[in-house]
Design a protein around this motif. Structure first.
Motif, PDB file in Angstrom:
ATOM      1  N   MET A   1     -21.890   4.902  -3.991  1.00  8.52           N
ATOM      2  CA  MET A   1     -21.408   4.252  -2.773  1.00  8.52           C
ATOM      3  C   MET A   1     -19.979   4.715  -2.487  1.00  8.52           C
ATOM      4  O   MET A   1     -19.134   4.744  -3.364  1.00  8.52           O
ATOM      5  N   LYS A   2     -19.721   5.069  -1.255  1.00  7.18           N
ATOM      6  CA  LYS A   2     -18.349   5.401  -0.853  1.00  7.18           C
ATOM      7  C   LYS A   2     -18.177   5.076   0.619  1.00  7.18           C
ATOM      8  O   LYS A   2     -19.015   5.455   1.448  1.00  7.18           O
ATOM      9  N   PHE A   3     -17.122   4.325   0.940  1.00 11.78           N
ATOM     10  CA  PHE A   3     -16.842   4.062   2.355  1.00 11.78           C
ATOM     11  C   PHE A   3     -15.344   3.919   2.603  1.00 11.78           C
ATOM     12  O   PHE A   3     -14.564   3.644   1.690  1.00 11.78           O
ATOM     13  N   THR A   4     -14.992   4.137   3.863  1.00 11.54           N
ATOM     14  CA  THR A   4     -13.616   3.952   4.327  1.00 11.54           C
ATOM     15  C   THR A   4     -13.642   2.766   5.278  1.00 11.54           C
ATOM     16  O   THR A   4     -14.593   2.615   6.053  1.00 11.54           O
ATOM     17  N   ILE A   5     -12.622   1.912   5.213  1.00  9.55           N
ATOM     18  CA  ILE A   5     -12.644   0.715   6.067  1.00  9.55           C
ATOM     19  C   ILE A   5     -11.227   0.260   6.364  1.00  9.55           C
ATOM     20  O   ILE A   5     -10.309   0.515   5.568  1.00  9.55           O
ATOM     21  N   LYS A   6     -11.042  -0.401   7.512  1.00  9.01           N
ATOM     22  CA  LYS A   6      -9.739  -0.969   7.848  1.00  9.01           C
ATOM     23  C   LYS A   6      -9.443  -2.132   6.894  1.00  9.01           C
ATOM     24  O   LYS A   6     -10.277  -3.024   6.708  1.00  9.01           O
ATOM     25  N   ARG A   7      -8.238  -2.118   6.332  1.00  4.06           N
ATOM     26  CA  ARG A   7      -7.849  -3.168   5.384  1.00  4.06           C
ATOM     27  C   ARG A   7      -8.014  -4.574   5.962  1.00  4.06           C
ATOM     28  O   ARG A   7      -8.550  -5.478   5.304  1.00  4.06           O
ATOM     29  N   ASP A   8      -7.578  -4.778   7.243  1.00  5.74           N
ATOM     30  CA  ASP A   8      -7.587  -6.132   7.784  1.00  5.74           C
ATOM     31  C   ASP A   8      -9.006  -6.657   8.004  1.00  5.74           C
ATOM     32  O   ASP A   8      -9.266  -7.858   7.837  1.00  5.74           O
ATOM     33  N   ALA A   9      -9.944  -5.760   8.381  1.00  9.70           N
ATOM     34  CA  ALA A   9     -11.334  -6.175   8.559  1.00  9.70           C
ATOM     35  C   ALA A   9     -11.936  -6.566   7.212  1.00  9.70           C
ATOM     36  O   ALA A   9     -12.633  -7.582   7.083  1.00  9.70           O
ATOM     37  N   LEU A  10     -11.625  -5.753   6.185  1.00  6.56           N
ATOM     38  CA  LEU A  10     -12.133  -6.056   4.839  1.00  6.56           C
ATOM     39  C   LEU A  10     -11.538  -7.370   4.339  1.00  6.56           C
ATOM     40  O   LEU A  10     -12.246  -8.230   3.804  1.00  6.56           O
ATOM     41  N   ASN A  11     -10.242  -7.536   4.567  1.00 10.30           N
ATOM     42  CA  ASN A  11      -9.577  -8.747   4.099  1.00 10.30           C
ATOM     43  C   ASN A  11     -10.136 -10.005   4.771  1.00 10.30           C
ATOM     44  O   ASN A  11     -10.394 -11.011   4.106  1.00 10.30           O
ATOM     45  N   ASP A  38     -24.287  -0.172   3.937  1.00  7.36           N
ATOM     46  CA  ASP A  38     -25.423   0.457   4.613  1.00  7.36           C
ATOM     47  C   ASP A  38     -24.875   1.607   5.438  1.00  7.36           C
ATOM     48  O   ASP A  38     -23.683   1.871   5.417  1.00  7.36           O
ATOM     49  N   HIS A  39     -25.744   2.218   6.253  1.00  9.50           N
ATOM     50  CA  HIS A  39     -25.232   3.385   6.978  1.00  9.50           C
ATOM     51  C   HIS A  39     -24.212   3.008   8.048  1.00  9.50           C
ATOM     52  O   HIS A  39     -23.318   3.782   8.348  1.00  9.50           O
ATOM     53  N   ASP A  40     -24.280   1.767   8.597  1.00  7.84           N
ATOM     54  CA  ASP A  40     -23.354   1.428   9.682  1.00  7.84           C
ATOM     55  C   ASP A  40     -22.607   0.124   9.448  1.00  7.84           C
ATOM     56  O   ASP A  40     -21.994  -0.417  10.363  1.00  7.84           O
ATOM     57  N   ALA A  41     -22.652  -0.412   8.238  1.00  4.89           N
ATOM     58  CA  ALA A  41     -21.999  -1.697   8.001  1.00  4.89           C
ATOM     59  C   ALA A  41     -21.654  -1.873   6.527  1.00  4.89           C
ATOM     60  O   ALA A  41     -22.298  -1.290   5.649  1.00  4.89           O
ATOM     61  N   THR A  71     -21.547   7.213   1.497  1.00  2.88           N
ATOM     62  CA  THR A  71     -22.730   7.033   0.658  1.00  2.88           C
ATOM     63  C   THR A  71     -23.039   5.546   0.588  1.00  2.88           C
ATOM     64  O   THR A  71     -22.132   4.747   0.366  1.00  2.88           O
ATOM     65  N   THR A  72     -24.297   5.175   0.774  1.00  2.00           N
ATOM     66  CA  THR A  72     -24.661   3.764   0.717  1.00  2.00           C
ATOM     67  C   THR A  72     -24.743   3.309  -0.742  1.00  2.00           C
ATOM     68  O   THR A  72     -24.787   4.121  -1.663  1.00  2.00           O
ATOM     69  N   GLY A  73     -24.769   2.003  -0.952  1.00  2.00           N
ATOM     70  CA  GLY A  73     -24.863   1.479  -2.306  1.00  2.00           C
ATOM     71  C   GLY A  73     -24.365   0.049  -2.374  1.00  2.00           C
ATOM     72  O   GLY A  73     -24.127  -0.588  -1.339  1.00  2.00           O
ATOM     73  N   SER A  74     -24.208  -0.446  -3.603  1.00  2.00           N
ATOM     74  CA  SER A  74     -23.883  -1.855  -3.794  1.00  2.00           C
ATOM     75  C   SER A  74     -23.209  -2.063  -5.144  1.00  2.00           C
ATOM     76  O   SER A  74     -23.504  -1.346  -6.113  1.00  2.00           O
ATOM     77  N   ILE A  75     -22.291  -3.030  -5.228  1.00  2.00           N
ATOM     78  CA  ILE A  75     -21.663  -3.392  -6.504  1.00  2.00           C
ATOM     79  C   ILE A  75     -21.120  -4.814  -6.381  1.00  2.00           C
ATOM     80  O   ILE A  75     -20.922  -5.316  -5.261  1.00  2.00           O
ATOM     81  N   VAL A  76     -20.912  -5.472  -7.524  1.00  2.00           N
ATOM     82  CA  VAL A  76     -20.275  -6.795  -7.522  1.00  2.00           C
ATOM     83  C   VAL A  76     -18.879  -6.651  -8.121  1.00  2.00           C
ATOM     84  O   VAL A  76     -18.732  -6.175  -9.249  1.00  2.00           O
ATOM     85  N   LEU A  77     -17.846  -7.046  -7.359  1.00  2.00           N
ATOM     86  CA  LEU A  77     -16.456  -6.882  -7.815  1.00  2.00           C
ATOM     87  C   LEU A  77     -15.810  -8.240  -8.109  1.00  2.00           C
ATOM     88  O   LEU A  77     -16.151  -9.243  -7.485  1.00  2.00           O
ATOM     89  N   PRO A  78     -14.883  -8.274  -9.082  1.00  2.04           N
ATOM     90  CA  PRO A  78     -14.258  -9.553  -9.478  1.00  2.04           C
ATOM     91  C   PRO A  78     -13.532 -10.212  -8.299  1.00  2.04           C
ATOM     92  O   PRO A  78     -12.567  -9.654  -7.777  1.00  2.04           O
ATOM     93  N   ALA A  79     -13.988 -11.401  -7.923  1.00  2.77           N
ATOM     94  CA  ALA A  79     -13.540 -12.029  -6.678  1.00  2.77           C
ATOM     95  C   ALA A  79     -12.062 -12.372  -6.680  1.00  2.77           C
ATOM     96  O   ALA A  79     -11.329 -12.045  -5.745  1.00  2.77           O
ATOM     97  N   LYS A  80     -11.597 -13.040  -7.720  1.00  2.38           N
ATOM     98  CA  LYS A  80     -10.237 -13.582  -7.708  1.00  2.38           C
ATOM     99  C   LYS A  80      -9.218 -12.464  -7.477  1.00  2.38           C
ATOM    100  O   LYS A  80      -8.306 -12.586  -6.651  1.00  2.38           O
TER     101      LYS A  80
END
Lengths: 380, 380
Positions: A1-11, A38-41, A71-80
């Motif tokens: 999985m690899k993606f680029t995203i705006k920090r504020d949208a992710l936050n 996914d391919h668009d989200a 690249t699409t994909g999935s992972i669980v990241l430490p929330a805190k």
């Protein structure tokens, strides 16, 4: 999985789903946020036992792109850690890249490696099949929640009372909550032929929902299926497990006629009881007394409280209207203040049936909101 | 005693003296505020063992009267309740009337009776006889306090380190604090021939003082006598007992030459260490590592931290200036962040003498402020 995203949208999406992170979970995977590209989200999901929240960031928007999935994909990241670090990243753009269970977040010259968890272990979201949908404006749902959820019981011995009852019939949607000592009820008119009864949703979940709901009249879809309620709005899915059991029939304890009726300025009575509360709190009981008075031919009420250590407070208030018998009654001032705080009309109606019967508080001239507080049975 | 007074004037004075109310006092009279009415003023006093604050409300002001004293007198009223109730009184005007030890506060139709305590039992304010006075602008005193008092020790086994050292000589007023692991020092130039040495004032008292001091260049008089410091400003007298003992001579541990000197953008290094701190905190140690790097012939630094549970953060930063040896060092990131937070210049100077020697942090180009942090002695 690899993606680029705006920090504020992710936050923003992280802050939304973070309401479903319980600080005290013993199940490690629930301490994580699932990130799926996914391919668009990019979709984020968090869940505790009762509550699940999903926020989907569609990358192509009307005002430009929010990022790109390589690249699409999935992972669980430490929330805190994720909740705190993403908002502090140095650049507007963030790259997330996952290899196996290792995730790397890069923003400018800041590079963060995180050990992720297996997304297969993350709980599946409830599967709500096609069902009837109830649509209501966000601001009205927030009002229903904030006017009632404060009155749920915090005692876990009767789980059904930790929830708010949601009932729909004859185009009226009603929320109701009680902790046995007080009751709060609020309803709105709604265009729908649906009927719902005995739907009970945890008060805590609803208060979390109210924090995430947009503060305007944007529509919220409510779907009920099996043991889940789903609130769908914007890009967010908010699931709450329904509480099991039968909500007590509270309609019989609500009086419709009163021996004493008072109409009073809402701010005046709120402020007077608030001052009396300050003293009553010292005694841990919160007991405040109310008595009707007649002076120079005009009616009024007195509010009193006392503390053996400190002293006493005595307040005299004029009333706008008074019908019926003279009265002395005592009550838990905290409960009455909670009710007055959510009454937004200038004048408040208070109805009594003597010192031993439930007190009814509602916005004057409205039947949409109703608060009931049981009096204290005192000897004087 | 009987007087009339504007609610807001009374409330402001109560909020000021309330800083000297300790929530955990075992001496009942110290849980009270002493209220005294003279012919032209109402004076409030509060005191714990270390700190005493007095606020005098002169009733006749340039812009009108704040009230009137009918009968002079004095009483001690319960602080916690008084602090909360006065600001909630319904009318602008408040009447206070005392008979024996019973006080009645009336505002509009609100009437509050309080059991008071004997003012004779209230501790006398320290008697500071005529002494030399040092006058400094309020905002500069606030800066001296906020730049140093955070670094006092919270460990009560060495009381002298719970205080800030105040020293004055050659027209330079210096505040200095240390908890053995870090040191903060800040000085200002001042027009005075006075000399002060080994004056130690509790950091907690100074932080309380900073909250009460006006946020402008109004003058504050500082008087030192026997075992007390008195700060006098506006209508307020702020007394703090001096801490006994000898402050350690810290001048010898401050290096003046460095093997490695770096000048760096203050916000860049603060934000990078802040992100690394988020991870280091998970390990409870707050350990962050710094290394100088050379890439494509240009110098820079790397900031790193790691947590066995979560992962690692790596930050690369450009420097504005670099002189001396390459270096790797580890430190408590919380201490460095505390120092960077109070540096208000755009660029920060950081000086090192190898991985085992104190790190010096100061605003670039200024000798007024200096922060020292001991490194961690790590094996790699």
């Amino acid at each position: 999985m690899k993606f680029t995203i705006k920090r504020d949208a992710l936050n923003t999406a992280i802050q939304h789903v973070s309401k479903a992170i319980s600080g005290r979970t013993t199940i490690p995977i629930l301490g994580g946020i699932k990130v799926t590209a996914d391919h668009d989200a990019v979709t984020l999901t968090a869940s505790d036992q009762t509550l699940s929240i999903q926020s989907r960031i569609a990358l192509d928007t009307a005002i430009g792109t929010l990022g790109e999935v390589q690249t699409t994909g999935s992972i669980v990241l430490p929330a805190k850690f994720l909740i705190e670090i993403v908002k502090k990243l140095p650049k507007d753009e963030v790259v997330v890249e996952v290899n196996g269970l290792n995730a790397r977040i890069v923003s400018g010259k800041s590079e963060i490696d995180m050990a992720g968890m297996d997304p297969e272990e993350f709980p599946q979201l409830p599967n709500i099949r096609k069902t009837d949908t109830l649509a209501i404006p966000s601001d009205q749902l927030v009002e229903l929640i904030n006017s009632t959820a404060f009155a749920v019981s915090t005692n876990e011995s009767t789980p059904v009372l930790n929830g708010v009852l949601m009932a729909l019939s004859d185009g009226k949607l009603q929320f109701r909550a009680t902790d046995r000592h007080r009751l709060a009820s609020h309803s709105i008119k709604i265009e729908s032929d649906l009927r719902l009864s005995n739907i009970i949703i945890a008060g805590k979940s609803l208060l979390d929902l109210a924090k995430v709901l947009p503060d305007k009249s944007a529509p919220v879809d409510i779907l009920i299926a099996d043991n889940q309620a789903l609130f769908r709005f914007g890009n967010i899915l908010f699931y709450s497990r329904l509480l099991e059991g039968t909500f007590p029939d509270t309609s019989k304890i609500i009086p419709h006629e009163f021996k004493t009726e008072v109409v009073i300025d809402t701010k005046l009575i709120n402020d007077a009881i608030d001052r009396a509360y300050l003293l009553s709190r010292e005694e841990k009981t919160n007991i405040v007394r109310l008595a009707t008075i007649e002076e120079d031919g005009s009616e009024g009420i007195e509010i009193m409280s006392s503390s053996t250590q400190i002293g006493k407070v005595l307040e005299q208030l004029p009333v706008k209207d008074f019908i019926g018998e003279q009265l002395k009654v005592a009550f838990n001032s905290k409960y009455v203040l909670d009710a007055l705080k959510v009454i937004d009309s200038e004048e408040t109606f208070v109805g009594f049936n003597g010192p031993m019967s439930p007190i009814i508080i509602k916005p004057n001239g409205s039947e949409d909101a109703l608060h009931l507080v049981l009096p204290y049975r005192t000897t004087n």
